[in-house]
Design a protein around this motif. Structure first.
Motif, PDB file in Angstrom:
ATOM      1  N   ALA A   7      83.150  22.914 -58.991  1.00 12.36           N
ATOM      2  CA  ALA A   7      82.290  24.102 -59.030  1.00 12.36           C
ATOM      3  C   ALA A   7      80.833  23.668 -59.207  1.00 12.36           C
ATOM      4  N   CYS A  68      69.015  26.201 -50.771  1.00 13.02           N
ATOM      5  CA  CYS A  68      70.132  26.142 -51.733  1.00 13.02           C
ATOM      6  C   CYS A  68      70.571  27.568 -52.084  1.00 13.02           C
ATOM      7  N   GLY A  69      71.668  27.653 -52.827  1.00 16.91           N
ATOM      8  CA  GLY A  69      72.140  28.960 -53.259  1.00 16.91           C
ATOM      9  C   GLY A  69      71.127  29.656 -54.154  1.00 16.91           C
ATOM     10  N   ASP A  73      69.673  33.437 -53.679  1.00 19.29           N
ATOM     11  CA  ASP A  73      69.750  34.483 -54.717  1.00 19.29           C
ATOM     12  C   ASP A  73      68.363  35.014 -55.048  1.00 19.29           C
ATOM     13  N   HIS A  98      74.898  34.048 -62.176  1.00 21.14           N
ATOM     14  CA  HIS A  98      74.310  32.708 -62.240  1.00 21.14           C
ATOM     15  C   HIS A  98      72.836  32.841 -62.624  1.00 21.14           C
ATOM     16  N   MET A 145      78.095  39.265 -58.582  1.00 24.42           N
ATOM     17  CA  MET A 145      78.660  38.058 -57.974  1.00 24.42           C
ATOM     18  C   MET A 145      80.105  38.287 -57.533  1.00 24.42           C
ATOM     19  N   ALA A 147      82.444  35.807 -57.327  1.00 25.51           N
ATOM     20  CA  ALA A 147      83.313  35.055 -58.246  1.00 25.51           C
ATOM     21  C   ALA A 147      82.423  34.306 -59.221  1.00 25.51           C
ATOM     22  N   ASN A 149      81.094  31.417 -61.684  1.00 20.57           N
ATOM     23  CA  ASN A 149      81.137  29.954 -61.605  1.00 20.57           C
ATOM     24  C   ASN A 149      81.749  29.302 -62.839  1.00 20.57           C
ATOM     25  N   ASP A 174      76.491  37.237 -54.812  1.00 23.50           N
ATOM     26  CA  ASP A 174      76.431  35.784 -54.866  1.00 23.50           C
ATOM     27  C   ASP A 174      77.867  35.300 -54.680  1.00 23.50           C
ATOM     28  N   VAL A 176      78.721  32.169 -53.859  1.00 20.70           N
ATOM     29  CA  VAL A 176      78.712  30.699 -53.853  1.00 20.70           C
ATOM     30  C   VAL A 176      80.068  30.131 -54.263  1.00 20.70           C
ATOM     31  N   GLN A 177      80.713  30.740 -55.259  1.00 22.55           N
ATOM     32  CA  GLN A 177      82.004  30.205 -55.717  1.00 22.55           C
ATOM     33  C   GLN A 177      83.187  30.905 -55.045  1.00 22.55           C
ATOM     34  N   SER A 197      76.362  28.473 -50.600  1.00 19.73           N
ATOM     35  CA  SER A 197      75.690  27.189 -50.773  1.00 19.73           C
ATOM     36  C   SER A 197      76.595  26.088 -50.220  1.00 19.73           C
ATOM     37  N   HIS A 199      76.797  22.850 -50.523  1.00 22.18           N
ATOM     38  CA  HIS A 199      77.323  21.723 -51.293  1.00 22.18           C
ATOM     39  C   HIS A 199      78.504  22.106 -52.186  1.00 22.18           C
ATOM     40  N   LYS A 200      78.809  23.405 -52.256  1.00 22.50           N
ATOM     41  CA  LYS A 200      79.977  23.827 -53.038  1.00 22.50           C
ATOM     42  C   LYS A 200      81.237  23.861 -52.179  1.00 22.50           C
TER      43      LYS A 200
HETATM   44  N1  PLP Z   1      75.433  30.874 -57.726  1.00 24.70           N
HETATM   45  C1  PLP Z   1      76.546  30.365 -58.250  1.00 24.70           C
HETATM   46  C2  PLP Z   1      77.671  31.287 -58.620  1.00 24.70           C
HETATM   47  C3  PLP Z   1      76.657  28.993 -58.476  1.00 24.70           C
HETATM   48  O1  PLP Z   1      77.772  28.492 -59.013  1.00 24.70           O
HETATM   49  C4  PLP Z   1      75.571  28.165 -58.128  1.00 24.70           C
HETATM   50  C5  PLP Z   1      75.601  26.726 -58.431  1.00 24.70           C
HETATM   51  O2  PLP Z   1      76.086  26.310 -59.462  1.00 24.70           O
HETATM   52  C6  PLP Z   1      74.440  28.753 -57.547  1.00 24.70           C
HETATM   53  C7  PLP Z   1      74.402  30.105 -57.367  1.00 24.70           C
HETATM   54  C8  PLP Z   1      73.266  27.926 -57.164  1.00 24.70           C
HETATM   55  O3  PLP Z   1      73.545  27.160 -56.013  1.00 24.70           O
HETATM   56  P1  PLP Z   1      72.682  25.871 -55.700  1.00 24.70           P
HETATM   57  O4  PLP Z   1      73.183  24.776 -56.561  1.00 24.70           O
HETATM   58  O5  PLP Z   1      72.946  25.604 -54.236  1.00 24.70           O
HETATM   59  O6  PLP Z   1      71.271  26.218 -55.955  1.00 24.70           O
END
Ligand code: PLP
Length: 382
Positions: A7, A68-69, A73, A98, A145, A147, A149, A174, A176-177, A197, A199-200
Motif C-alpha cells: 500500500a 502522483c496521486g 487529489d 489521505h 475515498m 478504499a 490506505n 480517491d 488510489v488503493q 497512482s 506506483h501503487k
Molecule cells: N491517496 C491514497 C489513498 C494513498 O494511499 C496515497 C499514497 O499513499 C495517495 C493518495 C498519494 O499517492 P502518491 O504517493 O502517488 O502521491
C-alpha cells in the motif's frame, strides 16, 4: 526480503519496465515537439491514455496525467473550489482521507472556505447520514475515498456520489488503493473525478491520473504550457505515463484478487489464532483484498516494525513519525481507537507477488517478536 508494504508502493512489473525503457534513450522526444521523435512520443502518450480510459470505462479525453496521486487529489479539491464560475464555499470530505485531500482541505480553510469532515463508525465506514446532513446547497465538492490506505475499508461511493449530486455538488473519489476494483467503474457509476497512482499498482513512481468527467470545470493547480488539454502544464513524464498505461492494461487481466485475499486470510488466521491480544481494524468483509491492519495489544507498533525490519520483513506502522514524535494514525483515531491502540497497530499490505510461504514466515516471526516485546515491556497481561 519479504515485502508486505504494497500500500506504500509496489515493485514495477517486468513487462511495465520493458514498455518504459525505450522512452529514456531512444524515443525520448517531447510530446509537444512537431518533429518525428516528438510525434512518436505523443503517440505513446495517447496510447497510454487510451489504456487508462479503457481500464476505467472512460473516454481517453477524460484522462489527465499528473505527477502522483497527491497532485491529482490536490487538483480535484483546489481545482473545484476555484473552478471558473463556482460561487459555493463548502467542501465536504471525511475524517479518514489521505493527507493529500486533508491538507488541501486545510489550505482551503486557511483561505476562508468552509470544510466539513464527516466521521466514520468503529469499523471505519463513512457515516452516510452524517454525510447527507453535511452536504447542502453551498457544497461545491464531496470527496470520499474509494478504499482507505490504512485499513483497506471500502466505502459506498455510489451513495456518496448520489448525495453530492442531489445537492448539485461535484463528486471526487480517491481510488488510489482501490484500483483493482475500478475496472469499468466509470461506465456504471456517476463520478466527476477519480484519482489513481501508478506506483501503487506495479507501475512506476512519477505518474498519477485524474479522471475528469467531460464537461466538469476545474481551476488549474499546475500552470505552464498547453499540455493535458491546456489544463495541467508541464512536459509529460513519458516513461512513467507509458508505464502507468501498461500497468493498468495488466491489471485488467490479472484476476489475482482471490489469490491475494486468500493470502491475507491465511495471515490474519495465523496471527489471530497464535498471538493473543490481536484484533483486525476495519470492516472485515468490506476491504480491498491486500490490506490488513492489526492491533497487537501491549506492543509498540514502531518497535514491532523495526524488529520485523531486522528480519527483512517490510510492513508499515499505523502511525507516522513527524518531527520526532510518533503521531497516532488519524484513521484509527477517527474509528474510536485510543492513542495507545493506534500506536500498537501495524499495516500489512500484500500483492500477488507474495507467497503462502512468506505469510507463514511472517506469522512465525511475529509470534517470536511479540512474545519478546511484551516480556520486555512487562505491561501486557498485567
Ligand atoms: N491517496 C491514497 C489513498 C494513498 O494511499 C496515497 C499514497 O499513499 C495517495 C493518495 C498519494 O499517492 P502518491 O504517493 O502517488 O502521491
Amino acid at each position: 526480503m519479504i515485502y508486505m508494504d504494497n500500500a506504500a508502493t509496489t515493485r514495477v512489473k517486468a513487462e511495465v519496465l520493458q514498455a518504459m525503457l525505450p522512452f529514456f534513450c531512444e524515443d525520448y522526444g517531447n510530446p509537444s515537439s512537431v518533429h518525428a521523435p516528438g510525434r512518436a512520443a505523443r503517440k505513446a502518450c495517447e496510447a497510454a491514455r487510451r489504456q487508462a480510459a479503457s481500464y476505467l470505462g472512460a473516454e481517453a479525453r477524460e484522462i489527465y496525467f499528473t505527477s502522483c496521486g497527491s497532485e491529482s487529489d490536490t487538483w480535484a479539491v483546489l481545482g473545484s473550489a476555484y473552478a471558473p464560475g463556482n460561487t459555493r464555499r463548502t467542501l465536504v470530505t471525511t475524517q479518514i482521507e489521505h493527507k493529500a485531500v486533508l491538507n488541501a482541505a486545510k489550505n482551503l480553510e486557511r483561505n476562508g472556505l468552509c470544510v466539513r469532515y464527516v466521521p466514520v463508525d468503529a469499523q471505519g465506514m463513512v457515516d452516510m447520514s452524517a454525510l447527507e446532513n453535511a452536504v447542502d446547497k453551498d457544497t461545491f465538492l464531496v470527496s470520499v475515498m474509494a478504499a482507505n490506505n490504512e485499513t483497506g475499508g471500502i466505502q459506498d461511493i455510489a451513495r456518496a456520489a448520489q448525495i453530492a449530486h442531489d445537492a448539485g455538488a461535484l463528486f471526487h473519489t480517491d481510488a488510489v488503493q482501490a484500483a483493482h476494483s475500478c475496472r469499468g467503474i466509470l461506465s456504471t457509476q456517476s463520478i466527476d473525478m477519480l484519482t489513481l497512482s501508478a506506483h501503487k499498482l506495479h507501475g512506476p513512481k512519477g505518474c498519477g491520473i485524474l479522471y475528469i468527467k467531460e464537461g466538469v470545470e476545474l481551476g488549474s493547480t499546475v500552470f505552464g504550457g498547453s499540455q493535458e488539454r491546456g489544463r495541467r502544464g508541464g512536459t509529460e513524464n513519458l516513461p512513467s505515463i507509458v508505464g502507468a498505461g501498461k500497468a493498468l492494461e495488466l491489471l485488467s487481466t490479472d484476476g489475482k484478487s482471490e489469490y491475494v485475499a486468500a493470502l491475507r486470510a491465511r495471515l490474519e488466521n495465523g496471527i489471530l489464532g497464535n498471538i493473543p491480544g490481536t484484533h483486525i481494524n476495519g470492516q472485515p468483509d468490506a476491504r480491498v483484498p491486500g490490506i490488513s491492519n492489526i492491533t497487537f495489544d501491549g506492543v509498540d507498533g514502531e518497535a514491532l516494525l523495526l524488529n520485523l525490519d531486522l528480519k527483512h520483513i517490510c510492513v508499515s506502522a499505523g502511525s507516522a513519525c513527524t518531527s520526532g514524535s510518533v503521531d497516532p494514525s488519524h484513521v484509527l483515531i477517527a474509528m474510536g481507537k485510543t492513542r495507545e491502540q493506534a500506536q500498537s497497530s501495524v499495516r500489512f499490505s500484500l500483492s500477488d507477488e507474495n507467497t503462502a510461504q512468506e505469510v507463514d514466515t511472517v506469522i512465525e516471526t511475529l509470534i517470536e517478536i511479540t512474545h519478546r516485546l511484551r516480556k520486555m515491556s512487562n505491561s501486557y497481561g498485567r
